[in-house]
Design an enzyme around this catalytic site. Sequence first.
Site, PDB file in Angstrom:
ATOM      1  N   HIS A  54      -3.907   1.396   1.789  1.00 42.61           N
ATOM      2  CA  HIS A  54      -3.567   2.415   0.175  1.00 42.61           C
ATOM      3  C   HIS A  54      -3.730   3.834  -0.321  1.00 42.61           C
ATOM      4  CE1 HIS A  54      -3.457   0.026  -3.592  1.00 42.61           C
ATOM      5  NE2 HIS A  54      -4.117   1.211  -4.367  1.00 42.61           N
ATOM      6  N   HIS A 100      -1.281  -4.376  -7.904  1.00 46.65           N
ATOM      7  CA  HIS A 100      -2.981  -4.855  -7.806  1.00 46.65           C
ATOM      8  C   HIS A 100      -2.740  -5.996  -7.720  1.00 46.65           C
ATOM      9  CE1 HIS A 100      -6.401  -2.814 -10.259  1.00 46.65           C
ATOM     10  NE2 HIS A 100      -6.272  -2.132  -8.844  1.00 46.65           N
TER      11      HIS A 100
END
Length: 739
Positions: A54, A100
């Site tokens: 990430h 998200h």
Amino acid sequence: MTLEMSPEQIQESKIYREWGLTDEEYLKIKDEILGGRLPNFTETGMYAVMWSEHCCYKNSKPVLKKFPTTGPQVLMGPGEGAGVVDIGDDLAVVFKAESHNHPSYVEPYEGAATGSGGIIRDIFSMGARPIAILDSLRFGPIDNGKTRHIVDQVTAGIAGYGNCIGIPTVGGEVAFDESYAGNPLVNVMCVGLIEHKHIQKGQAKGVGNSIFYVGAKTGRDGIHGASFASKEFGSGSETQRSAVQVGDPFMEKLLLEACIEVIQNHGDILVGIQDMGAAGLVSSTSEMASKAGSGLRLNLDNVPQRETEMIPYEMMLSESQERMVLCVKKGHEQEIIDLFKKYDLDAVNIGEVTDDGFYTLYHKGQMVAHVPVDSLAEDAPTYYREAKVPERIQKFTDSEKYLPEITDSAVSEIFKKLLAQPTIASKKSIYETYDSRVMTNTVVAPGSDAAVLRVRGTNKALAMTTDCNARYLYLDPEKGGAIAVAEAARNIVASGGKPLAITDCLNFGNPEKPEQFWELTTAADGISRSCLALDTPVISGNVSLYNETNGSAILPTPMIGMVGLIEDVKNITTQEFKKAGDLIVLVGQIFDDFSGSELQKMLTGEISGKIDFDLETEKVNQDFVLKAITDGLINSAHDLSEGGLAIALAESAFANGLGIDVEVDLSNAQLFSETQGRFVLSISPENQAAFEKLLTESSASSEVIGKVTDNGILKINELSISTDEAVSIYEGALPCLMK
């Protein structure tokens, strides 16, 4: 409170594995970076988040290098908080998309809301004022109660944050598929405007300059959120609520205004600014220093905290929202403190820039971390994964095209069923929860091909859209990736805009599995091919991998966000037919393209076969339509996508309650074919001659297929239904399914 372990206990227990580090990575930290010293608790935690996919893109970095990222219009490409594109008049558009996904499954409302908050901060960290939010959402089958709950809460979260902060949510897309049942996708895009002179960078340079923490206080929410987003979902993932952040849009509004004031009125003392996003304080500060070739010394005693007895590990890894880092010229600290005090926000000096290249932390008089700053950021590991073609791809390549047959008596019923498919049906019930008009710049709101916002002080407007049909990528990632970019460009063109650039969210499965890494790298090839052909460089983006639940991956879903420039507001074009008597024109030819189509999925319950895509024809047709619009010959324009010609014609008729009378040399099935590169236009009869003259100057194909009527009947060959009935099905399907 987190219980701190000794370096020896960390090595013995291998707790770093739970945080996302492999044994090899841990040994690299110990032996190669720290010279044999065991990393302590804080240091191990920092490496775990900073070396997550990430944060450092360790599996995708080689893939991202394929993308074209430059062009005369690009002022700033990947590497900063967001991309910046010139639109003339010393103005630029700033935009980026973020995912998200994992948090939005565990806590749908907060996951989606904080996804919005994070991408908004990326935009104003560049110095731009955010003017619009768009989303791209993927959910499981809507007949599932859990899915309906997630849909309801995700859309409420996006609406709640955007509506409260006062930024319009102007567009997006929603699709449903079984593969997203345990792993929804929540991708949010934000667009901002900026004067060239105010463009900022996220950098910490100048020895002795101060590092300021501004915004909300730090809590324990979101710790290891970046690591959580870099793993597959398993049976216990739904309980990991501590990894999900909690947002406060009213705090963010204050932070936005304070940061814009600093940038515009105190830019001479501001060295750099960055959002505290994934991996929180450690990510923002180490990245700022690494980009500048500097070191940092931070005193964690000064970090504002909303919880008691927080340890350094927690302060550094917390992903509490609404926080920023500023690098301020030495001697000007009080100016920053006073400005943020005016907004009732914390602005605290937590450290300074050094020239030693180290990232050093102090807490209660003790050094609690001392590592090379580049080892956290620029020098994070990169992996070159094995790519292997999945067996299904060869099967699809060798298979015959799917060719349905639809009788005259069945075509109207098929059409009605398609109108009610969740992916095709109107999303009005979703986007009406969003405030799309706040700030009063919105010219074309949700429901058309692209949203359009005026650029105040000019005669220009911006068109923006998000797109991706993951079914095509499942069948052929290269062509599917190329189609995703092309469809986004079609939406911009249909709105009267010239495509400028793209941002992306690359949502894929586990890159450590060769078949899934192949999907990622092959899709990137297709995206690059279209970006080069359509002159839309990739200026920003996000990678979200490990989108799997219990070993089952999502469809490969590279969401494309695109912005285009409309040079003159008089060229703004919408999809709805304007008046009876106008001629209906089809641009582009229709072939038997049913593989991966909505029709195939509806009739067979699956998708299979090979797909075709002619990028050269796509470009020719787009250029022709844009020229026809700028020449003032077009009354409406709509791109053809899911459901093909019949659905596009219906959507064009719905807004004004008009009818259509179309006769076209196509089979019943071909009315629903999804051949790419096509548009439905309407033109006034008096413009037909000029339109046809323009056509002779292009290699585009076009034909008049009918006319707009005022009789309230949609008639396409043997298909016939009242407009009112069709609208009722189209707009009523999703609310009915959500009950």
